[in-house]
Design an enzyme around this catalytic site. Sequence first.
Site, short mmCIF file in Angstrom:
data_model
loop_
_atom_site.label_atom_id
_atom_site.label_comp_id
_atom_site.label_asym_id
_atom_site.label_seq_id
_atom_site.Cartn_x
_atom_site.Cartn_y
_atom_site.Cartn_z
CG ASP A 224 9.04 104.08 55.97
OD1 ASP A 224 7.83 103.80 55.89
OD2 ASP A 224 9.45 105.16 56.44
CD GLU A 430 5.31 109.46 54.59
OE1 GLU A 430 6.37 109.07 54.10
OE2 GLU A 430 4.33 108.72 54.74
#
Length: 542
Positions: A224, A430
């Site tokens: 990521d 997020e």
Amino acid sequence: MTLEEKIGQMVQLERTNMTAEILRKYYIGSLLSGGGSVPADRASPKQWVDMVNTFQKGDPALVKKIGAATALEVRATGIPYAFAPCIAVCRDPRWGRCYESYSEDHKIVQMMTEVIPGLQGDVPANFQRGTPFVYGKDKVAACAKHFVGDGGTVKGINENNTIVTHNELYNIHMPAYLNSLDKGVATVMVSYSSINGLKMHANRGLVTGFLKRKLKFRGFVISDWEGIDRITYPPHKNYSYSILKSVNAGVDMVMVPYNYTEFINGLTDLVNKKAIRIQRIDDAVRRILRVKFAMGLFENPLADYSFVDKLGSEEHRELAREAVRKSLVLLKNGKSAKSPVVPLPKKASKILVAGTHADNLGNQCGGWTIKWQGQEGNNLTAGTTILKGIQAAVDPSTKVVFKEKPNAKYVKSQGFSHAIVVVGEPPYAETAGDNLNLTLPNPGPKIINNVCGAVKCVVVIVSGRPLVIESYVPKIDALVAAWLPGSEGQGVADVLFGDYGFTGKLARTWFKRVDQLPMNVGDKHYDPLFPFGFGLETKPSN
């Protein structure tokens, strides 16, 4: 290939940090556009293709259709790779990424992996599981993410620790990865989170031992965004250690995305010192090149302009509108079953539309829309707000009055036939979406009380997840969970006014209070406001 060329293939850079000189000098293997990283404000497809070429020169069936449309629109911008699908199993709605997950139930998430053949194409009959498969210029490489357990963290805190038994890990969080490999997913992204205290970016047992060796995944594993940095706390504290642990764990491509020289120099040094074997580098590069060959990047390295008219096409908007209609969940319909409120009549003297989300595309779309965190308002993208959809749906003789935050006196004095209140969450993505209380954001509660206390009302909740609404339900005549309907608000009006019936069911439990969380279907203490699978149905009236 030289060691420098191999390591270059393992680097993914943010496009704003790339130049022809960097590409030539460091042999960079991949670029990404991070959240909000665009060639220009409101960039056209042609501008995206121009940008890509600049660098290149130097319901399961419904979800599958959506995947195919997504692939075509991504290809319309010249990009051959999408970081989708998210196959997290969200077990706690306090998590700020819960709306990226299809369900709390792994079986539904498994069904929704049908988006992968939509994105990549259907695998042939003799297909070998784990082989990356991308077929056609109108398809893109997909990415199953975030491996693994990202939806099960403690209190739903993003990037936190997932504490699970062996059975919970392999029976809840892992199954959709098996389905993804069956469908030829080209890449897998590792999660920021940990499993029982071990960071997934450093988890060799799961990344190499299970995914690559046991499941025989032959595509590549990507980190990521700055994911390897977060192996340590604070992040980037010991970068050489992070490179060592992540690459040896089985991460093949590293999303740097800016500090590429430190990564390249650090990895080169570790290989030269034999802390990382050259065979591990060869394995990573072999996987990366295997995917690139499957994508046809060597035969067709440049993006073309033949799909630019597909971006935002009417056909795709109609598909999105269908998805909105089918995903709406009717939670309440009338104070009693004998007196349903919806479908609403198209012909009425005067109706009120109220709420912060009634005429706000940004709120409808949520995070990850043009910008990383999304943006409230109607200047971010093209589409139809729920208000505009209502105005188009009603009879021409019906007067539609919009007032975002009306007071009770105003509502009582205007002689409205009924009201539609649209409220919910602001956009987020997020960690910014992590929420430990999950209350309906202000001024939503006040708008509901002012309107529903004065006139018959339908409340539409626009949110990425269930919220605390139990105290408002008795005041509300009809209640709809619209989730994040995106750009096609007309789909909400289609069902409210009876052109189509309500058919949607809850793919996640609607809890009463946050002190019940985590609470999922099958739990011993299961006491929801609306249970998993619940959803009232109506018949089309028009």
